[in-house]
Design a protein around this motif. Structure first.
Motif, PDB file in Angstrom:
ATOM      1  N   PHE A  61       0.856  -1.179   0.000  1.00  0.00           N
ATOM      2  CA  PHE A  61       0.000   0.000   0.000  1.00  0.00           C
ATOM      3  C   PHE A  61       0.897   1.235   0.000  1.00  0.00           C
ATOM      4  CE2 PHE A  61      -3.167  -2.943   1.909  1.00  0.00           C
ATOM      5  CZ  PHE A  61      -4.207  -2.703   1.024  1.00  0.00           C
ATOM      6  N   PHE A  97       0.708  -5.215   6.416  1.00  0.00           N
ATOM      7  CA  PHE A  97      -0.225  -4.961   5.332  1.00  0.00           C
ATOM      8  C   PHE A  97       0.242  -5.632   4.057  1.00  0.00           C
ATOM      9  CE2 PHE A  97      -0.136  -1.709   8.492  1.00  0.00           C
ATOM     10  CZ  PHE A  97      -1.473  -1.488   8.773  1.00  0.00           C
ATOM     11  N   ALA A 139      -1.179  -5.640   0.008  1.00  0.00           N
ATOM     12  CA  ALA A 139      -2.199  -5.214  -0.950  1.00  0.00           C
ATOM     13  C   ALA A 139      -2.373  -6.246  -2.040  1.00  0.00           C
ATOM     14  CB  ALA A 139      -1.796  -3.852  -1.535  1.00  0.00           C
ATOM     15  N   GLU A 140      -2.664  -7.456  -1.650  1.00  0.00           N
ATOM     16  CA  GLU A 140      -2.810  -8.532  -2.617  1.00  0.00           C
ATOM     17  C   GLU A 140      -4.221  -8.559  -3.182  1.00  0.00           C
ATOM     18  OE1 GLU A 140      -0.414 -12.649  -2.023  1.00  0.00           O
ATOM     19  OE2 GLU A 140      -1.091 -11.656  -0.201  1.00  0.00           O
ATOM     20  N   LYS A 141      -4.300  -8.909  -4.437  1.00  0.00           N
ATOM     21  CA  LYS A 141      -5.623  -9.054  -5.055  1.00  0.00           C
ATOM     22  C   LYS A 141      -6.158 -10.465  -4.787  1.00  0.00           C
ATOM     23  CE  LYS A 141      -6.061  -5.071  -7.584  1.00  0.00           C
ATOM     24  NZ  LYS A 141      -6.983  -4.102  -6.996  1.00  0.00           N
ATOM     25  N   MET A 186      -5.942  -8.031   4.131  1.00  0.00           N
ATOM     26  CA  MET A 186      -5.079  -6.935   3.695  1.00  0.00           C
ATOM     27  C   MET A 186      -4.311  -6.371   4.889  1.00  0.00           C
ATOM     28  SD  MET A 186      -5.721  -6.662   0.487  1.00  0.00           S
ATOM     29  CE  MET A 186      -6.616  -8.122  -0.064  1.00  0.00           C
TER      30      MET A 186
END
Ligand SMILES: [Mg+2]
Ligand SMILES: [Mg+2]
Lengths: 430, 430
Positions: free
Chosen positions: A170, A206, A208-210, A218
């Motif tokens: 992020f 954290f 920010a994986e899809k 997240m």
């Protein structure tokens, strides 16, 4: 204001008249007797209100809706058949506030519906039990480190550079500079270990994986430890002792919550020291013997980890992964540099990787070479390289994912229930 | 690997030969005797090496540079004049790694120079002592809540909406949505308190302020508590008990670190329960009596807080602030709605506000009205309003700033030394 008695302490007041304060969880009535089930966040108790003994109170209580706030006075008695082992014979009920029609009823609701109401969902007995177990695990981990001469050294959340690539970070505008939310405190932890010897940190991290799997959040909490003069073996010993300590504490202090969740407690009682250990190569053989196609050098996926864990009652170490698939800072095994002095700890019952850890490269030249091989910008790591310029020592560490540990101990289907306010791919509310 | 003895445990090994592992902090030599001062992160010890007893070792030791990693074998003896109270008579020295020329020498360095090398600066005795005191305070706060039936419920870091305006928030791209780093877990804490009764959280919080004062960090840790069925008085009592508990624990367990910092310990010993309490109005009178110009209704600035704190040995509550200058959720005093049932706790010795806290509005209509008055978007607060729709109860809570507390207890000039890796206006490295 008057504090009353917490429900979890009712056992100390058998035969006494006490006042509890809480919320009406549920109500049953036979016409002559009302059973008010009250929760106060520390437990639940059934309060028995008899019409013939207090007709006006009985009438009033009929109008109390689910989740209304009430103060109940009554005499405590042992009642092994009742939840928590106690009941109250009601002598007084005071309505603090009447709840509007509560959206979460005692029937089944869909997960999205509940997630949209997470601020209320956490009141229900199952979610409440999970949160109490989570809190117990958190405090236990801290106690473990405190007792073992590890100093808490908080690692930063806002970080200047990416530890390992930026695709899952992020990004943040930090007064005009680019900055990122931390994925791991490890590099800082190594610096801290050189300052205090043995350190741990425990904070949010954290990614920010899809990804939208039952294992991913997240925002998740990680317990990380790093110790100077610890080698790979010391590190694994520390890990297994910590995990064992946590399991024992939960069994001792949160057994009722485990029961409420319907957890098969014998599975946790079967966890024994030392934990089994397979080399990566042995793990590959094990997979093949179970009919899996797998090529030496690949990383394990969740299904592989599940298959491996099925052979063991305790968490199992997979030791000495191929150097190629591990992070740049992992120390190669001097006896076989194709593999590193690093292990993952795989949870039982298919919960996957709980811990990743290992010994770090302590040689300056080798570390510089690795940065180059991994195409990482040396400037960003200058401070990290300093740790090898000034008093480099053998050191090792690990990171434990809190939510996966909670999920395993509670045997939950999805990590979203392991954290009070989960942050997932399409969920940042409430 | 061989673990050796931690320096902090040397007192248990008087008369024995032990091995310590650590780094050379400093060295003095008389030509016939070398004094190697070794640190291992748990303490420092002077190791005495006599040339006539071991001429080769003596020669070798001459070449050991500052911050080199070494293993020292020797016999422990009591030596009241020496740091830590013990010395070692060296029988062996093993060089683990020779340090390059160490940038932080034993002379004075500028703060920017040290901040650029924060990963090394934390090794020095003063910074090390501060970090140990910080860790002790953190563990103590958690122990306090654990012992007092408060359940840890982590509040989220990534949040969808601004609690009170967005100007001081770090903004984030959350998979295409706008999100923010938390400034306070309070609203979530209220929801959590309705679920578990008494809760606390303790994590990083963020404020994107363009301030560059000795009291401000962009990233700081906050201890927050929230309790159902607690009123304003209960809340203040909880706060003073917690702060007192922390001070006593630090005095008991980290006295040597306080001494190393040159802290006037009598100032901490003078902290007594109950803490003094002034109403806001009385505080205004006090300021005026000291010759300050101040208009009732304004907020106090740092200089005012300092003047007020000078009249007291313990932290002092300033109670019942004007409603106008406090957050929308603060409950007005029924006896005088111009002020709220909220207090700040001001640290002694000019360290300013440690805690802000108060009772929250529990009435739905009043809360809706306040949101409107403060021009806050009601939709974003729907979930928060739910807490008043479904079983609203009197409740109160507070937030304690960890770094200011550490600064006060250690009597530091600047909060930047209270946290391992400070994040300030123009500093996000290392
Ligand atoms: Mg893995
Ligand atoms: Mg203030």
């Amino acid at each position: 204001m008057q504090q009353g008695t917490l429900i979890k302490h009712l056992g100390k007041h058998v035969g006494e008249e006490v006042t509890i304060q809480g919320w009406l969880y549920n109500k049953r009535s036979s016409g002559k007797i009302q059973f008010l089930i009250v929760r106060d966040g520390t437990g639940m108790v059934q309060s028995v209100l008899v019409k013939s003994e207090a007709p006006e109170l009985f009438e009033m209580a009929k109008g109390i809706t689910q989740e209304s706030a009430i103060r109940v006075k009554g005499v405590v008695r042992e009642e092994p058949r009742s939840m928590g082992g106690y009941e109250m014979s009601v002598t007084g009920v005071e309505l603090i506030s009447l709840a509007q029609e509560y959206p979460i009823t005692h029937k089944e609701h869909g997960v999205d519906f509940l997630m949209d109401r997470r601020h209320l969902w956490i009141r229900t007995p199952r979610q409440n039990a999970v949160l109490r177990i989570r809190a117990e695990i958190e405090q236990t981990a801290r106690d473990f480190f405190h007792q073992n001469d590890f100093t808490l050294v908080d690692s930063p959340i806002i970080t200047p550079a990416a530890c390992e690539g930026t695709t899952t970070l992020f990004e943040l505008d930090y007064h005009g500079e680019k900055a990122y939310l931390t994925q791991s405190g490890q590099l800082y932890n190594e610096a801290s270990a050189m300052a205090v010897g043995r350190m741990y940190c425990f904070g949010p991290t954290f990614r920010a994986e899809k990804s939208k799997t039952r294992r991913h959040l997240m925002e998740f909490w990680m317990i990380e430890a790093e110790a100077a003069f610890f080698d790979h073996e010391d590190n694994m010993k520390l890990q297994e002792e910590m995990v064992y300590f946590i399991v024992q504490r939960v069994l001792e202090r949160r057994r009722k919550d485990l029961e409420l969740l319907g957890r098969d407690i014998s599975k946790l009682e079967a966890v024994k020291l030392p934990f089994p250990k397979l080399s990566y190569t042995e793990a590959v053989e094990l997979l093949k013997s179970k009919g899996e196609e797998f090529v030496w050098g690949e990383d394990f996926g969740a299904p592989h980890e599940t298959i491996i864990s099925e052979s063991f009652d305790s968490p199992v170490f997979i030791d000495r992964y191929p150097t190629e698939i591990k992070a740049f800072y992992m120390k190669p095994d001097p006896a076989d540099p194709k593999v590193v002095l690093g292990a993952d700890l795989i949870a039982p019952e298919g919960y996957g990787e709980m811990i990743g850890g290992g010994q770090r490269i302590d040689d300056l030249q080798l570390l510089e070479q690795r940065l180059e091989e991994h195409k990482l910008p040396k400037e960003a790591f200058e401070w990290y390289l300093d740790l090898r310029r000034y008093g480099s020592v053998p050191h090792a560490g690990f990171g434990l994912g809190l939510e996966r540990t909670v999920a395993w101990i509670c045997k939950l289907d999805h990590v979203r229930e392991t954290i009070p306010y989960p942050r997932m791919l399409y969920r940042v509310y409430p």
